[in-house]
Scaffold this motif. Structure first.
Motif, PDB file in Angstrom:
ATOM      1  N   TYR A 138     -10.040  -7.219   3.736  1.00  0.00           N
ATOM      2  CA  TYR A 138     -10.434  -6.185   4.689  1.00  0.00           C
ATOM      3  C   TYR A 138      -9.969  -6.488   6.109  1.00  0.00           C
ATOM      4  CZ  TYR A 138     -13.632  -6.330   0.779  1.00  0.00           C
ATOM      5  OH  TYR A 138     -14.152  -6.435  -0.471  1.00  0.00           O
ATOM      6  N   SER A 139      -9.975  -7.771   6.487  1.00  0.00           N
ATOM      7  CA  SER A 139      -9.762  -8.100   7.897  1.00  0.00           C
ATOM      8  C   SER A 139      -8.330  -8.454   8.240  1.00  0.00           C
ATOM      9  CB  SER A 139     -10.675  -9.270   8.298  1.00  0.00           C
ATOM     10  OG  SER A 139     -10.329 -10.446   7.561  1.00  0.00           O
ATOM     11  N   LEU A 140      -7.633  -9.171   7.348  1.00  0.00           N
ATOM     12  CA  LEU A 140      -6.303  -9.678   7.669  1.00  0.00           C
ATOM     13  C   LEU A 140      -5.188  -8.867   7.006  1.00  0.00           C
ATOM     14  CD1 LEU A 140      -5.091 -11.994   9.328  1.00  0.00           C
ATOM     15  CD2 LEU A 140      -5.024 -13.361   7.233  1.00  0.00           C
ATOM     16  N   LEU A 141      -5.453  -8.351   5.816  1.00  0.00           N
ATOM     17  CA  LEU A 141      -4.400  -7.675   5.054  1.00  0.00           C
ATOM     18  C   LEU A 141      -3.804  -6.463   5.766  1.00  0.00           C
ATOM     19  CD1 LEU A 141      -2.728  -7.758   2.530  1.00  0.00           C
ATOM     20  CD2 LEU A 141      -4.559  -6.555   1.309  1.00  0.00           C
ATOM     21  N   PRO A 142      -4.593  -5.618   6.449  1.00  0.00           N
ATOM     22  CA  PRO A 142      -3.958  -4.478   7.133  1.00  0.00           C
ATOM     23  C   PRO A 142      -2.904  -4.908   8.152  1.00  0.00           C
ATOM     24  CG  PRO A 142      -6.313  -4.109   6.944  1.00  0.00           C
ATOM     25  CD  PRO A 142      -6.077  -5.533   6.515  1.00  0.00           C
ATOM     26  N   ALA A 143      -3.243  -5.875   9.012  1.00  0.00           N
ATOM     27  CA  ALA A 143      -2.280  -6.346  10.007  1.00  0.00           C
ATOM     28  C   ALA A 143      -1.120  -7.073   9.348  1.00  0.00           C
ATOM     29  CB  ALA A 143      -2.966  -7.264  11.018  1.00  0.00           C
ATOM     30  N   LEU A 144      -1.410  -7.837   8.296  1.00  0.00           N
ATOM     31  CA  LEU A 144      -0.356  -8.577   7.606  1.00  0.00           C
ATOM     32  C   LEU A 144       0.633  -7.635   6.944  1.00  0.00           C
ATOM     33  CD1 LEU A 144       0.911 -11.167   6.542  1.00  0.00           C
ATOM     34  CD2 LEU A 144      -0.716 -11.092   4.636  1.00  0.00           C
ATOM     35  N   SER A 145       0.158  -6.599   6.274  1.00  0.00           N
ATOM     36  CA  SER A 145       1.076  -5.686   5.591  1.00  0.00           C
ATOM     37  C   SER A 145       1.981  -4.978   6.593  1.00  0.00           C
ATOM     38  CB  SER A 145       0.287  -4.679   4.749  1.00  0.00           C
ATOM     39  OG  SER A 145      -0.600  -3.921   5.549  1.00  0.00           O
ATOM     40  N   ARG A 146       1.445  -4.640   7.770  1.00  0.00           N
ATOM     41  CA  ARG A 146       2.287  -4.026   8.802  1.00  0.00           C
ATOM     42  C   ARG A 146       3.346  -5.003   9.292  1.00  0.00           C
ATOM     43  NH1 ARG A 146      -2.787  -1.747  10.378  1.00  0.00           N
ATOM     44  NH2 ARG A 146      -3.110  -3.440  11.876  1.00  0.00           N
ATOM     45  N   ARG A 147       2.951  -6.260   9.494  1.00  0.00           N
ATOM     46  CA  ARG A 147       3.888  -7.276   9.977  1.00  0.00           C
ATOM     47  C   ARG A 147       5.002  -7.516   8.951  1.00  0.00           C
ATOM     48  NH1 ARG A 147       3.554 -11.510  13.806  1.00  0.00           N
ATOM     49  NH2 ARG A 147       5.472 -12.709  13.693  1.00  0.00           N
ATOM     50  N   LEU A 148       4.636  -7.607   7.679  1.00  0.00           N
ATOM     51  CA  LEU A 148       5.636  -7.845   6.643  1.00  0.00           C
ATOM     52  C   LEU A 148       6.596  -6.671   6.513  1.00  0.00           C
ATOM     53  CD1 LEU A 148       3.356  -9.476   3.903  1.00  0.00           C
ATOM     54  CD2 LEU A 148       5.020 -10.634   5.373  1.00  0.00           C
ATOM     55  N   ALA A 149       6.078  -5.449   6.605  1.00  0.00           N
ATOM     56  CA  ALA A 149       6.942  -4.272   6.520  1.00  0.00           C
ATOM     57  C   ALA A 149       7.935  -4.236   7.670  1.00  0.00           C
ATOM     58  CB  ALA A 149       6.098  -3.003   6.507  1.00  0.00           C
ATOM     59  N   ALA A 150       7.501  -4.693   8.847  1.00  0.00           N
ATOM     60  CA  ALA A 150       8.378  -4.689  10.018  1.00  0.00           C
ATOM     61  C   ALA A 150       9.400  -5.827   9.964  1.00  0.00           C
ATOM     62  CB  ALA A 150       7.551  -4.794  11.297  1.00  0.00           C
ATOM     63  N   ASP A 151       8.955  -7.027   9.566  1.00  0.00           N
ATOM     64  CA  ASP A 151       9.822  -8.203   9.598  1.00  0.00           C
ATOM     65  C   ASP A 151      10.713  -8.330   8.373  1.00  0.00           C
ATOM     66  OD1 ASP A 151       8.526  -8.723  11.942  1.00  0.00           O
ATOM     67  OD2 ASP A 151       7.605 -10.611  11.309  1.00  0.00           O
TER      68      ASP A 151
END
Length: 251
Positions: free
Chosen positions: A49-62
Motif C-alpha cells: 500500500y505504501s511503497l508500491l505505488p511510488a515504486l511502480s511509477r519510478r520503474l515505469a519511468a526508469d
C-alpha cells in the motif's frame, strides 16, 4: 545491371539477414544496459500500500522496456521460498531473514501503530502503550504461515510481561484492518498501513518504548542481470526517499 530472379531473391535474403543482425545487436546492447527483461517483485502487505505505488511509477519511468509483475500481501517466509524457487526476483520484506543465499538491504525503519475501531475507548487516546492492550482482543498475522509481524507482537507483549489475547489470525494485512473496522479487535501494525485509509479504523502511535520494524529489499546473491540490478537500485532509491537512510544488514 539487372539482376536475375535468383539474384533478386539472394539480395532480399541478404538484406533480411543484415536487418536481423542489426536487431540482434541492438537487443544485446539493451540487455547489457539493463533496459529489457522481466522482473517479478513480491511485497509484504504494508509495502503493497505504501511503497508500491511510488515504486511502480519510478520503474515505469526508469525502465520502460522491462516487464514488471507484482505480488502483494506476501508473508516473509513465502517471499523467501519464492526467491529460492525463482518465482519472484526481488522481495520487499521484513528482516530478520535467516537465509544465507540472499542479499538483504534495509530500506527504512517504520514505527508501529495500533489500529483500533472508530468509536473504541482506545481511540480517545492520543498514544498507546502495550499495557493498554492487555485486555483487548488482538487480530494478528498468522503464526501458522510464519509471519514476521506475529513474532513482533508476541515479543512486544513478552517484553511487557503480558500474554496477548489473540482473537483472530489472518494471512493478509488488508483482511486484518478490515476486521478491525468491523469491531472484532485491535491490531499492532507498521505505520504505512495507514495508507489503506479504511473507514471505521483509527490509528494511534505505540509508545513506551517507541518500537520500529525494518523494511528491506532482498534478491538472490550472485544474480547479476543488469535489469535486475537496476530494479534493486530503483527500489533502494524509492525506499530512501520514503524513510531514513538505508543500511546493509548481514544475513
Amino acid at each position: 545491371m539487372d539482376l536475375t530472379a535468383a539474384g533478386e531473391a539472394y539480395l532480399e535474403r541478404a538484406r533480411a539477414i543484415l536487418d536481423s543482425v542489426d536487431i540482434a545487436a541492438d537487443e544485446v546492447r539493451r540487455v547489457a544496459a539493463g533496459t529489457v527483461g522481466h522482473v517479478a517483485i513480491g511485497c509484504v502487505g504494508s509495502a503493497t500500500y505504501s511503497l508500491l505505488p511510488a515504486l511502480s511509477r519510478r520503474l515505469a519511468a526508469d525502465l520502460p522496456g522491462v516487464d514488471f509483475s507484482f505480488r502483494g500481501e506476501m508473508l516473509v517466509a513465502d517471499q523467501v521460498d519464492a526467491l529460492r524457487a525463482g518465482t519472484i526476483d526481488v522481495a520487499l520484506l521484513r528482516p530478520p531473514v535467516a537465509e544465507g543465499t540472499l542479499t538483504v538491504t534495509t530500506l527504512r525503519e517504520e514505527r508501529l501503530v495500533v489500529a483500533v475501531p472508530a468509536g473504541h475507548a482506545l481511540a480517545e487516546r492520543r498514544r498507546l502503550r502495550v499495557a493498554d492492550l492487555a485486555e483487548e482482543g488482538l487480530i494478528v498475522h498468522s503464526a501458522g504461515r510464519r509471519s514476521t509481524m506475529y513474532d513482533v507482537v508476541r515479543r512486544l507483549f513478552a517484553d511487557a510481561g503480558l500474554a496477548p489475547r489473540i482473537r483472530h489470525e489472518v494471512g493478509e494485512t488488508s483482511t486484518l484492518v478490515t476486521l478491525v473496522a468491523g469491531g472484532l479487535g485491535v491490531a499492532v501494525v507498521p505505520e504505512p498501513v495507514r495508507a489503506l485509509a479504511l473507514a471505521g479504523v483509527e490509528f494511534r502511535p505505540l509508545v513506551r518504548p517507541v518500537t520500529r520494524v525494518a523494511l528491506a529489499v532482498a534478491h538472490r546473491t550472485g544474480r547479476t542481470e543488469p535489469h535486475l540490478l537496476r530494479t534493486v537500485e530503483a527500489v533502494r532509491a524509492v525506499g530512501r526517499d520514503a524513510g531514513p537512510r538505508a543500511r546493509d544488514v548481514p544475513v
